[in-house]
Scaffold this motif. Structure first.
Motif, PDB file in Angstrom:
ATOM      1  N   ILE A  95     -12.706   4.623  18.932  1.00  0.00           N
ATOM      2  CA  ILE A  95     -11.520   3.821  18.616  1.00  0.00           C
ATOM      3  C   ILE A  95     -11.026   4.145  17.199  1.00  0.00           C
ATOM      4  O   ILE A  95      -9.825   4.277  16.968  1.00  0.00           O
ATOM      5  CB  ILE A  95     -11.827   2.314  18.799  1.00  0.00           C
ATOM      6  CG1 ILE A  95     -11.960   2.016  20.294  1.00  0.00           C
ATOM      7  CG2 ILE A  95     -10.737   1.442  18.164  1.00  0.00           C
ATOM      8  CD1 ILE A  95     -12.541   0.658  20.632  1.00  0.00           C
ATOM      9  N   VAL A  96     -11.953   4.326  16.268  1.00  0.00           N
ATOM     10  CA  VAL A  96     -11.561   4.673  14.895  1.00  0.00           C
ATOM     11  C   VAL A  96     -10.850   6.028  14.869  1.00  0.00           C
ATOM     12  O   VAL A  96      -9.825   6.205  14.206  1.00  0.00           O
ATOM     13  CB  VAL A  96     -12.800   4.684  13.967  1.00  0.00           C
ATOM     14  CG1 VAL A  96     -12.481   5.339  12.629  1.00  0.00           C
ATOM     15  CG2 VAL A  96     -13.302   3.251  13.757  1.00  0.00           C
ATOM     16  N   LYS A 149       8.562   2.239   8.825  1.00  0.00           N
ATOM     17  CA  LYS A 149       8.658   2.408   7.379  1.00  0.00           C
ATOM     18  C   LYS A 149       7.291   2.543   6.723  1.00  0.00           C
ATOM     19  O   LYS A 149       7.139   3.153   5.681  1.00  0.00           O
ATOM     20  CB  LYS A 149       9.408   1.208   6.778  1.00  0.00           C
ATOM     21  CG  LYS A 149      10.869   1.181   7.228  1.00  0.00           C
ATOM     22  CD  LYS A 149      11.676   0.178   6.444  1.00  0.00           C
ATOM     23  CE  LYS A 149      11.531  -1.202   7.070  1.00  0.00           C
ATOM     24  NZ  LYS A 149      12.500  -2.173   6.563  1.00  0.00           N
ATOM     25  N   ARG A 150       6.287   1.930   7.354  1.00  0.00           N
ATOM     26  CA  ARG A 150       4.951   2.010   6.775  1.00  0.00           C
ATOM     27  C   ARG A 150       3.899   1.703   7.828  1.00  0.00           C
ATOM     28  O   ARG A 150       4.077   0.784   8.641  1.00  0.00           O
ATOM     29  CB  ARG A 150       4.838   0.993   5.626  1.00  0.00           C
ATOM     30  CG  ARG A 150       3.489   1.031   4.940  1.00  0.00           C
ATOM     31  CD  ARG A 150       3.527   0.372   3.581  1.00  0.00           C
ATOM     32  NE  ARG A 150       2.194   0.377   2.992  1.00  0.00           N
ATOM     33  CZ  ARG A 150       1.839  -0.302   1.904  1.00  0.00           C
ATOM     34  NH1 ARG A 150       2.745  -1.047   1.285  1.00  0.00           N
ATOM     35  NH2 ARG A 150       0.613  -0.238   1.432  1.00  0.00           N
ATOM     36  N   VAL A 151       2.846   2.486   7.833  1.00  0.00           N
ATOM     37  CA  VAL A 151       1.678   2.166   8.666  1.00  0.00           C
ATOM     38  C   VAL A 151       0.574   1.795   7.673  1.00  0.00           C
ATOM     39  O   VAL A 151       0.160   2.621   6.860  1.00  0.00           O
ATOM     40  CB  VAL A 151       1.243   3.364   9.533  1.00  0.00           C
ATOM     41  CG1 VAL A 151       0.012   3.018  10.354  1.00  0.00           C
ATOM     42  CG2 VAL A 151       2.380   3.816  10.447  1.00  0.00           C
ATOM     43  N   TYR A 152       0.120   0.571   7.713  1.00  0.00           N
ATOM     44  CA  TYR A 152      -0.885   0.123   6.747  1.00  0.00           C
ATOM     45  C   TYR A 152      -2.260   0.705   7.081  1.00  0.00           C
ATOM     46  O   TYR A 152      -2.583   0.927   8.247  1.00  0.00           O
ATOM     47  CB  TYR A 152      -0.964  -1.410   6.746  1.00  0.00           C
ATOM     48  CG  TYR A 152       0.245  -2.054   6.138  1.00  0.00           C
ATOM     49  CD1 TYR A 152       0.303  -2.306   4.764  1.00  0.00           C
ATOM     50  CD2 TYR A 152       1.341  -2.408   6.923  1.00  0.00           C
ATOM     51  CE1 TYR A 152       1.424  -2.894   4.208  1.00  0.00           C
ATOM     52  CE2 TYR A 152       2.465  -2.995   6.365  1.00  0.00           C
ATOM     53  CZ  TYR A 152       2.497  -3.238   5.004  1.00  0.00           C
ATOM     54  OH  TYR A 152       3.605  -3.812   4.455  1.00  0.00           O
ATOM     55  N   HIS A 153      -3.042   0.913   6.035  1.00  0.00           N
ATOM     56  CA  HIS A 153      -4.424   1.342   6.215  1.00  0.00           C
ATOM     57  C   HIS A 153      -5.167   0.285   7.039  1.00  0.00           C
ATOM     58  O   HIS A 153      -5.028  -0.906   6.800  1.00  0.00           O
ATOM     59  CB  HIS A 153      -5.093   1.503   4.847  1.00  0.00           C
ATOM     60  CG  HIS A 153      -6.574   1.641   4.946  1.00  0.00           C
ATOM     61  ND1 HIS A 153      -7.184   2.846   5.229  1.00  0.00           N
ATOM     62  CD2 HIS A 153      -7.566   0.712   4.859  1.00  0.00           C
ATOM     63  CE1 HIS A 153      -8.476   2.653   5.290  1.00  0.00           C
ATOM     64  NE2 HIS A 153      -8.747   1.367   5.073  1.00  0.00           N
ATOM     65  N   SER A 154      -5.978   0.710   8.002  1.00  0.00           N
ATOM     66  CA  SER A 154      -6.706  -0.252   8.828  1.00  0.00           C
ATOM     67  C   SER A 154      -8.195   0.057   8.895  1.00  0.00           C
ATOM     68  O   SER A 154      -8.598   1.204   9.070  1.00  0.00           O
ATOM     69  CB  SER A 154      -6.139  -0.254  10.251  1.00  0.00           C
ATOM     70  OG  SER A 154      -6.955  -1.036  11.101  1.00  0.00           O
ATOM     71  N   ASP A 155      -8.996  -0.984   8.757  1.00  0.00           N
ATOM     72  CA  ASP A 155     -10.443  -0.896   8.985  1.00  0.00           C
ATOM     73  C   ASP A 155     -10.810  -1.569  10.305  1.00  0.00           C
ATOM     74  O   ASP A 155     -11.965  -1.921  10.532  1.00  0.00           O
ATOM     75  CB  ASP A 155     -11.201  -1.620   7.861  1.00  0.00           C
ATOM     76  CG  ASP A 155     -11.170  -0.846   6.555  1.00  0.00           C
ATOM     77  OD1 ASP A 155     -11.019   0.384   6.594  1.00  0.00           O
ATOM     78  OD2 ASP A 155     -11.293  -1.490   5.486  1.00  0.00           O
ATOM     79  N   ALA A 156      -9.801  -1.801  11.158  1.00  0.00           N
ATOM     80  CA  ALA A 156     -10.036  -2.567  12.386  1.00  0.00           C
ATOM     81  C   ALA A 156      -9.628  -1.738  13.610  1.00  0.00           C
ATOM     82  O   ALA A 156      -9.439  -0.535  13.504  1.00  0.00           O
ATOM     83  CB  ALA A 156      -9.263  -3.879  12.316  1.00  0.00           C
ATOM     84  N   ASN A 157      -9.488  -2.388  14.760  1.00  0.00           N
ATOM     85  CA  ASN A 157      -9.101  -1.636  15.961  1.00  0.00           C
ATOM     86  C   ASN A 157      -7.627  -1.865  16.289  1.00  0.00           C
ATOM     87  O   ASN A 157      -7.231  -1.865  17.444  1.00  0.00           O
ATOM     88  CB  ASN A 157      -9.987  -2.027  17.146  1.00  0.00           C
ATOM     89  CG  ASN A 157      -9.813  -3.484  17.541  1.00  0.00           C
ATOM     90  OD1 ASN A 157      -9.309  -4.291  16.751  1.00  0.00           O
ATOM     91  ND2 ASN A 157     -10.220  -3.836  18.744  1.00  0.00           N
ATOM     92  N   ASN A 211     -15.780   0.896   7.363  1.00  0.00           N
ATOM     93  CA  ASN A 211     -16.841   1.592   6.631  1.00  0.00           C
ATOM     94  C   ASN A 211     -17.658   0.634   5.781  1.00  0.00           C
ATOM     95  O   ASN A 211     -18.727   0.984   5.287  1.00  0.00           O
ATOM     96  CB  ASN A 211     -16.253   2.676   5.716  1.00  0.00           C
ATOM     97  CG  ASN A 211     -15.696   3.820   6.533  1.00  0.00           C
ATOM     98  OD1 ASN A 211     -16.218   4.136   7.611  1.00  0.00           O
ATOM     99  ND2 ASN A 211     -14.634   4.423   6.047  1.00  0.00           N
ATOM    100  N   GLU A 212     -17.112  -0.561   5.571  1.00  0.00           N
ATOM    101  CA  GLU A 212     -17.837  -1.562   4.783  1.00  0.00           C
ATOM    102  C   GLU A 212     -19.025  -2.064   5.611  1.00  0.00           C
ATOM    103  O   GLU A 212     -18.971  -2.109   6.831  1.00  0.00           O
ATOM    104  CB  GLU A 212     -16.932  -2.766   4.484  1.00  0.00           C
ATOM    105  CG  GLU A 212     -15.638  -2.418   3.785  1.00  0.00           C
ATOM    106  CD  GLU A 212     -15.778  -2.451   2.276  1.00  0.00           C
ATOM    107  OE1 GLU A 212     -16.571  -3.271   1.782  1.00  0.00           O
ATOM    108  OE2 GLU A 212     -15.092  -1.656   1.614  1.00  0.00           O
ATOM    109  N   SER A 249     -12.549 -10.405   7.003  1.00  0.00           N
ATOM    110  CA  SER A 249     -12.691  -9.038   6.507  1.00  0.00           C
ATOM    111  C   SER A 249     -13.427  -8.152   7.508  1.00  0.00           C
ATOM    112  O   SER A 249     -14.589  -8.419   7.794  1.00  0.00           O
ATOM    113  CB  SER A 249     -13.447  -9.057   5.176  1.00  0.00           C
ATOM    114  OG  SER A 249     -13.595  -7.757   4.674  1.00  0.00           O
ATOM    115  N   PRO A 250     -12.788  -7.120   8.029  1.00  0.00           N
ATOM    116  CA  PRO A 250     -11.385  -6.744   7.923  1.00  0.00           C
ATOM    117  C   PRO A 250     -10.473  -7.882   8.410  1.00  0.00           C
ATOM    118  O   PRO A 250     -10.831  -8.582   9.353  1.00  0.00           O
ATOM    119  CB  PRO A 250     -11.262  -5.530   8.825  1.00  0.00           C
ATOM    120  CG  PRO A 250     -12.649  -4.952   8.914  1.00  0.00           C
ATOM    121  CD  PRO A 250     -13.568  -6.117   8.808  1.00  0.00           C
ATOM    122  N   ASN A 251      -9.328  -7.990   7.764  1.00  0.00           N
ATOM    123  CA  ASN A 251      -8.451  -9.121   8.034  1.00  0.00           C
ATOM    124  C   ASN A 251      -7.508  -8.854   9.206  1.00  0.00           C
ATOM    125  O   ASN A 251      -6.971  -7.773   9.352  1.00  0.00           O
ATOM    126  CB  ASN A 251      -7.631  -9.419   6.768  1.00  0.00           C
ATOM    127  CG  ASN A 251      -6.791 -10.674   6.891  1.00  0.00           C
ATOM    128  OD1 ASN A 251      -7.238 -11.686   7.446  1.00  0.00           O
ATOM    129  ND2 ASN A 251      -5.564 -10.623   6.393  1.00  0.00           N
TER     130      ASN A 251
END
Ligand code: PLP
Length: 354
Positions: free
Chosen positions: A266-267, A284-292, A188-189, A152-154
């Motif tokens: 980077i964020v 088709k989709r860009v997933y939400h990311s908490d990573a780089n 942000n976590e 996490s983030p995965n």
């Protein structure tokens, strides 16, 4: 659930008398060191490298303890997080008897380390929205499950696992929950390291390879209760982090404001890249990311991958990973690199029209 560390540790490790190196047999200040068979006359290169490094990396642990508000006895300095993953499996899992539990799609090293150690892997997939299936994890773990790895983030999905879900699993599980926070600086976590007092069976892995920008050094850390950290120190190779690495990590710690600054850049780039990728017809989709990095779902991922390669741009094709049909993983680069990537993707888009 009652957590008994002694009962979890493999009997051979419980009994293990660690190798005592010259440098930890004598810890005081001496005038002349003739104890470790080093060459005190000299070496072919500069850099003060003729002596073995501190086997307990105590300066780094002290520095990190201050930063994290932990005690040095709660910090293990590893040869990359990959070393900590391997050591945890070796300490707790009896080959061909015990198992680890992972939640695919996730980081590949958990499985590789388990396979090398001949340890079975139980898999509980994330949900289709890449959420942790807490109930399924709790019911899949059996009496031989020693470690649950949560990232996490995965990697490669980019999302975080909620604190409550992690704590709920840790509470219900009699083994150890390993939280891999390689990408925590981009999220942000906050780190679950602040729960270590409350949850004796949590180990947090972090690394200098991502936000710290020091992948070439090969240094990571494990944070956890002092008894687990003592076991890691007992099983590691005596000199697992070299002298140069230790010196450079201390320099990095002294300069650590830069880490948050670069992570923030980077964020910012990540969000701008995500926005532009969303406008491409084949994405088709860009997933939400908490990573780089960004995970994207696309039409013809292999064709896109090949097309970028022909422009000498390499990304990662994750099509075929569980729940990742059509997915590509793209690391966020410099503004220039991201522009070049977008230019190459637009060129690909135009080629589709004809
Ligand atoms: C990159 C990465 C690591 C880092 O491993 P190191 O051995 O420290 O370089 C650990 N976990 C995950 C999930 C990663 O993606």
């Amino acid at each position: 659930m009652i957590f008994s560390l002694d009962a979890l540790v493999r009997p051979n490790i419980r009994k293990l008398a660690p190798y005592v190196s010259a440098r930890n047999a004598f810890a005081g200040h001496a005038r002349i060191f003739l104890d470790a068979n080093e060459n005190s006359i000299g070496s072919p290169i500069d850099g003060d490298l003729s002596r073995y490094p501190d086997p307990s990396q105590s300066e780094i642990s002290r520095g990190l303890a201050e930063i994290y508000g932990l005690s040095p006895s709660e910090i293990f300095v590893s040869h990359g997080s990959d070393e900590a993953i391997d050591l945890l499996i070796r300490i707790f899992c009896e080959p061909r008897i015990d198992n680890i539990l992972i939640c695919p799609p996730t980081y590949g090293m958990y499985e590789v380390s388990a396979a090398i150690n001949d340890v079975e892997v139980l898999r509980v997939n994330l949900t289709s929205e890449f959420e942790l299936d807490v109930e399924a994890v709790k019911s899949a773990a059996n009496e031989n499950t020693k470690l649950i790895f949560l990232c996490s983030p995965n990697n490669p999905t980019g999302n975080s696992i909620g604190r409550e879900a992690i704590l709920e699993i840790a509470e219900a599980f009699s083994g150890i929950v390993v939280i891999d926070e390689a990408y925590i600086h981009f999220s942000n976590e906050t780190s679950v390291a602040c729960e270590l007092d409350r949850s004796q069976n949590i180990v947090v892995l972090q690394t200098f390879s991502k936000a710290w920008g020091l992948a070439g050094l090969r240094v990571g850390l494990a944070l956890g209760n002092p008894k687990i950290i003592e076991l890691l120190n007992r099983v590691k190779l005596p000199y697992n982090v070299g002298r140069t690495e230790q010196k450079l990590i201390l320099e990095a710690l002294a300069n650590r404001t830069m880490v948050d600054e670069t992570a923030a850049k980077i964020v910012f780039e990540r969000e701008s890249l995500a926005e532009k990728l969303r406008r491409l017809s084949f994405i088709k989709r860009v997933y939400h990311s908490d990573a780089n990095f960004l995970l994207v779902k696309a039409t013809d991922p292999e064709k896109i991958y090949r097309s970028l390669l022909s422009e000498k741009i390499v990304i990662r094709n994750r099509d075929g990973d569980p729940l990742c049909d059509g997915c590509l993983r793209i690391t966020v680069g410099t503004p220039n690199e991201n522009n070049e990537l977008l230019r190459a993707l637009k060129k690909y888009e135009e080629s589709l029209v004809y």
